[in-house]
Design an enzyme around this catalytic site. Structure first.
Site, PDB file in Angstrom:
ATOM      1  N   LYS A  17     106.065  73.346  69.673  1.00  0.00           N
ATOM      2  CA  LYS A  17     104.733  73.312  70.301  1.00  0.00           C
ATOM      3  C   LYS A  17     104.633  74.421  71.353  1.00  0.00           C
ATOM      4  O   LYS A  17     105.644  74.982  71.776  1.00  0.00           O
ATOM      5  CB  LYS A  17     104.514  71.943  70.946  1.00  0.00           C
ATOM      6  CG  LYS A  17     105.456  71.635  72.103  1.00  0.00           C
ATOM      7  CD  LYS A  17     105.400  70.173  72.517  1.00  0.00           C
ATOM      8  CE  LYS A  17     106.336  69.907  73.682  1.00  0.00           C
ATOM      9  NZ  LYS A  17     106.604  68.476  73.860  1.00  0.00           N
TER      10      LYS A  17
ATOM     11  N   ARG B 157     102.252  56.975  78.033  1.00  0.00           N
ATOM     12  CA  ARG B 157     101.347  58.076  77.699  1.00  0.00           C
ATOM     13  C   ARG B 157     100.712  57.691  76.371  1.00  0.00           C
ATOM     14  O   ARG B 157      99.903  56.775  76.335  1.00  0.00           O
ATOM     15  CB  ARG B 157     102.177  59.367  77.632  1.00  0.00           C
ATOM     16  CG  ARG B 157     101.406  60.632  77.770  1.00  0.00           C
ATOM     17  CD  ARG B 157     102.310  61.851  77.850  1.00  0.00           C
ATOM     18  NE  ARG B 157     103.164  62.024  76.678  1.00  0.00           N
ATOM     19  CZ  ARG B 157     104.001  63.049  76.484  1.00  0.00           C
ATOM     20  NH1 ARG B 157     104.109  63.991  77.403  1.00  0.00           N
ATOM     21  NH2 ARG B 157     104.719  63.147  75.399  1.00  0.00           N
TER      22      ARG B 157
ATOM     23  N   HIS C  45     109.251  58.244  72.826  1.00  0.00           N
ATOM     24  CA  HIS C  45     109.636  59.389  73.661  1.00  0.00           C
ATOM     25  C   HIS C  45     110.225  58.881  74.969  1.00  0.00           C
ATOM     26  O   HIS C  45     109.689  57.965  75.583  1.00  0.00           O
ATOM     27  CB  HIS C  45     108.391  60.246  73.919  1.00  0.00           C
ATOM     28  CG  HIS C  45     108.689  61.617  74.438  1.00  0.00           C
ATOM     29  ND1 HIS C  45     109.732  62.395  73.983  1.00  0.00           N
ATOM     30  CD2 HIS C  45     108.065  62.379  75.378  1.00  0.00           C
ATOM     31  CE1 HIS C  45     109.733  63.565  74.615  1.00  0.00           C
ATOM     32  NE2 HIS C  45     108.727  63.566  75.464  1.00  0.00           N
TER      33      HIS C  45
ATOM     34  N   ARG D 202     115.039  65.362  67.981  1.00  0.00           N
ATOM     35  CA  ARG D 202     113.774  66.057  68.222  1.00  0.00           C
ATOM     36  C   ARG D 202     113.854  66.928  69.482  1.00  0.00           C
ATOM     37  O   ARG D 202     113.059  66.772  70.402  1.00  0.00           O
ATOM     38  CB  ARG D 202     112.713  64.975  68.400  1.00  0.00           C
ATOM     39  CG  ARG D 202     111.330  65.328  67.924  1.00  0.00           C
ATOM     40  CD  ARG D 202     110.423  64.115  67.999  1.00  0.00           C
ATOM     41  NE  ARG D 202     110.287  63.586  69.336  1.00  0.00           N
ATOM     42  CZ  ARG D 202     110.346  62.293  69.682  1.00  0.00           C
ATOM     43  NH1 ARG D 202     110.533  61.359  68.788  1.00  0.00           N
ATOM     44  NH2 ARG D 202     110.234  61.923  70.940  1.00  0.00           N
TER      45      ARG D 202
ATOM     46  N   TYR E 219     100.246  91.798 100.107  1.00  0.00           N
ATOM     47  CA  TYR E 219      99.168  90.909 100.574  1.00  0.00           C
ATOM     48  C   TYR E 219      99.696  89.931 101.615  1.00  0.00           C
ATOM     49  O   TYR E 219     100.786  89.370 101.465  1.00  0.00           O
ATOM     50  CB  TYR E 219      98.629  90.075  99.415  1.00  0.00           C
ATOM     51  CG  TYR E 219      97.744  90.819  98.448  1.00  0.00           C
ATOM     52  CD1 TYR E 219      96.528  91.374  98.852  1.00  0.00           C
ATOM     53  CD2 TYR E 219      98.121  90.938  97.119  1.00  0.00           C
ATOM     54  CE1 TYR E 219      95.714  92.041  97.943  1.00  0.00           C
ATOM     55  CE2 TYR E 219      97.310  91.597  96.201  1.00  0.00           C
ATOM     56  CZ  TYR E 219      96.105  92.148  96.626  1.00  0.00           C
ATOM     57  OH  TYR E 219      95.311  92.800  95.731  1.00  0.00           O
TER      58      TYR E 219
ATOM     59  N   CYS F 122     102.027  89.878  93.395  1.00  0.00           N
ATOM     60  CA  CYS F 122     100.619  90.181  93.098  1.00  0.00           C
ATOM     61  C   CYS F 122     100.291  89.769  91.668  1.00  0.00           C
ATOM     62  O   CYS F 122     101.147  89.297  90.934  1.00  0.00           O
ATOM     63  CB  CYS F 122     100.352  91.669  93.247  1.00  0.00           C
ATOM     64  SG  CYS F 122     100.935  92.371  94.789  1.00  0.00           S
ATOM     65  N   MET F 123      99.043  90.005  91.271  1.00  0.00           N
ATOM     66  CA  MET F 123      98.642  89.668  89.909  1.00  0.00           C
ATOM     67  C   MET F 123      99.433  90.480  88.881  1.00  0.00           C
ATOM     68  O   MET F 123      99.886  89.950  87.871  1.00  0.00           O
ATOM     69  CB  MET F 123      97.139  89.930  89.734  1.00  0.00           C
ATOM     70  CG  MET F 123      96.616  89.505  88.373  1.00  0.00           C
ATOM     71  SD  MET F 123      94.866  89.853  88.159  1.00  0.00           S
ATOM     72  CE  MET F 123      94.119  88.671  89.266  1.00  0.00           C
ATOM     73  N   ASP F 124      99.617  91.765  89.161  1.00  0.00           N
ATOM     74  CA  ASP F 124     100.216  92.656  88.158  1.00  0.00           C
ATOM     75  C   ASP F 124     101.523  93.301  88.587  1.00  0.00           C
ATOM     76  O   ASP F 124     102.116  94.038  87.817  1.00  0.00           O
ATOM     77  CB  ASP F 124      99.229  93.784  87.830  1.00  0.00           C
ATOM     78  CG  ASP F 124      97.852  93.253  87.538  1.00  0.00           C
ATOM     79  OD1 ASP F 124      97.739  92.382  86.677  1.00  0.00           O
ATOM     80  OD2 ASP F 124      96.888  93.689  88.203  1.00  0.00           O
TER      81      ASP F 124
HETATM   82  C1  PLP Z   1     107.974  68.133  73.868  1.00  0.00           C
HETATM   83  C2  PLP Z   1     108.468  66.950  73.171  1.00  0.00           C
HETATM   84  C3  PLP Z   1     109.807  66.878  72.741  1.00  0.00           C
HETATM   85  C4  PLP Z   1     110.832  67.892  73.105  1.00  0.00           C
HETATM   86  O1  PLP Z   1     111.222  67.701  74.452  1.00  0.00           O
HETATM   87  P1  PLP Z   1     112.460  68.488  75.058  1.00  0.00           P
HETATM   88  O2  PLP Z   1     112.641  67.892  76.387  1.00  0.00           O
HETATM   89  O3  PLP Z   1     112.040  69.921  75.127  1.00  0.00           O
HETATM   90  O4  PLP Z   1     113.597  68.291  74.151  1.00  0.00           O
HETATM   91  C5  PLP Z   1     110.178  65.804  71.969  1.00  0.00           C
HETATM   92  N1  PLP Z   1     109.289  64.825  71.659  1.00  0.00           N
HETATM   93  C6  PLP Z   1     108.012  64.835  72.082  1.00  0.00           C
HETATM   94  C7  PLP Z   1     107.103  63.720  71.733  1.00  0.00           C
HETATM   95  C8  PLP Z   1     107.561  65.886  72.859  1.00  0.00           C
HETATM   96  O5  PLP Z   1     106.300  65.912  73.292  1.00  0.00           O
END
Ligand code: PLP
Length: 389
Positions: free
Chosen positions: A39, A137, A171, A231, A272, A319-321
């Site tokens: 992701k 969540r 999770h 995962r 700045y 700074c920004m850049d």
């Molecule tokens: C982002 C995410 C992960 C991976 O998490 P890590 O801490 O990067 O291993 C696994 N499962 C779900 C549902 C997530 O949103």
């Protein structure tokens, strides 16, 4: 593209990524499937290239957060299973089916919507049921007094027409924390998850094909949670406190290049807000890396970058850049010299902690004007600029 390359760029070491995948594979064994979390553009590393390598190496699944990320992969040669962890509106179920994308289902109401849309489409939507075991969540609430309604909702969802419940997952909130409370919390989450699975499978009369819950912390610390599939995200990219001990290497090295050097007497204000005042005769370098590239401004006057002659302090407001670095005692670092912001020689974990955050946020923040340069067998195989050409 070439013009931007000597400004600031992110080297993505696909050899390190391969090493990390193979090391984690070895750790979990051949019976456990591997889902790579890609992701957020693979945490800033480039989801297409990361996914291509995962597919080539035989990973089992990918996960993204939304349908746009999933379709991007389908449009770029990724044919392996993809799970969307977040919400997809019911209007897009036809696309999920057409592209063969698996959708997380987080409550009864959404299961019903998805089922209706799939039936109308005349197709089957593959789903993974998300259980909320303490993250609070997304997911079916199944704790304490919610247990029976949770099981009812999951079983009803799994039986709806047009849906195929391939998997079930949850999770963890604190699997990466080592204190006793966190360990107890994780074990409680896992216990609830296994109870939910058991009750659902008894009621449904069929087992889930893929039960999964192990994120980075659990892959590192809780082998009992690996079940049918792990995962990990962060660990795959080689960051965080567990990476080194598992033989994993950081995949991204973010580099910039000294564009100007100036000399200032003691007592000169820099940048700045005049937040830095030289305390000696100073040879100050300017680097073209600012908060618009992903350099957190809260790191101003509070971080160290790495040169070929060792660490240097960042001075003044970022700074920004641009940002300024003290090169007084690094005479060999000149205009045109490379400077590592974080990566192989300058751990991202240190910078993240100084910024009061986690490595995830730093790699995700590397912005689209920073080109990604992909390395394989030590050679550049692709350069990608996310700005429109
Ligand atoms: C982002 C995410 C992960 C991976 O998490 P890590 O801490 O990067 O291993 C696994 N499962 C779900 C549902 C997530 O949103």
């Amino acid at each position: 593209m070439e013009s931007t390359l000597k400004r600031t760029w992110a080297e993505i070491d696909l050899d390190a990524l391969k090493n990390n995948y193979l090391k984690l594979r070895e750790r979990i064994g051949s019976k456990t499937k591997f889902l790579a979390v890609v992701k957020a553009d693979a945490y800033g590393h480039g989801s297409v290239q990361v996914s291509r390598l995962m597919q080539e190496l035989g990973a089992d699944y990918l996960a993204v957060s939304n349908i746009d990320e999933a379709i991007e992969l389908r449009h770029n040669e990724i044919t392996m299973p993809i799970l969307i962890l977040g919400h997809t509106p019911k209007e897009q179920v036809s696309q999920l089916i057409r592209y063969g994308i698996t959708q997380a289902v987080t409550c009864r109401a959404k299961a019903i919507e998805y089922s209706e849309a799939a039936v109308a489409e005349g197709g089957i939507l593959k789903i993974h049921v998300k259980v909320d075991t303490g993250m609070s969540r997304l997911g079916f609430l199944c704790d304490n007094e919610n247990f029976e309604t949770g099981i009812d909702g999951i079983c009803e969802s799994c039986g709806l027409p047009g849906l195929y419940a391939e998997g079930i997952f949850t999770h963890f909130a604190v699997s990466d924390e080592a204190d006793d409370d966190s360990i107890a919390y994780t074990k409680k989450q896992f216990g609830l998850f296994t109870d939910v699975i058991k009750s659902c499978e008894e009621r449904l009369g069929v087992p889930f094909a893929i039960r999964h819950c192990a994120n980075t912390g659990a892959v590192a610390n809780y082998p009992e949670t690996w079940l049918d599939m792990v995962r990990p995200g962060l660990l795959l990219y080689g960051y965080g406190e567990f990476a080194e001990g598992l033989g994993l290497k950081p995949v991204m090295t973010l580099k910039t290049n000294v564009s100007t050097i100036k000399y200032y007497p003691e007592g000169t204000y820099v940048g700045y807000g005049c937040r830095y005042r030289t305390n000696k005769w100073t040879r100050m370098g300017v680097i073209p890396y600012g908060y618009a590239d992903g350099f957190f401004r809260c790191l101003s006057n509070n971080c160290t970058l790495m040169t070929s002659e060792g660490p240097v302090s960042q001075c003044g407001s970022i700074c920004m850049d641009m940002a300024t670095i003290d090169l007084t005692d690094k005479p060999g670092v000149d205009v045109g010299s490379d400077v590592e912001i974080f990566g192989k020689h300058n751990p991202i974990e240190v910078m993240a902690s100084k910024a009061g955050t986690i490595p995830y946020e730093l790699t995700c923040a590397v912005s689209k004007r920073v080109p990604r340069v992909y390395l394989r067998n030590g050679e550049i195989i692709e350069k990608e600029l996310l700005l429109r050409g």
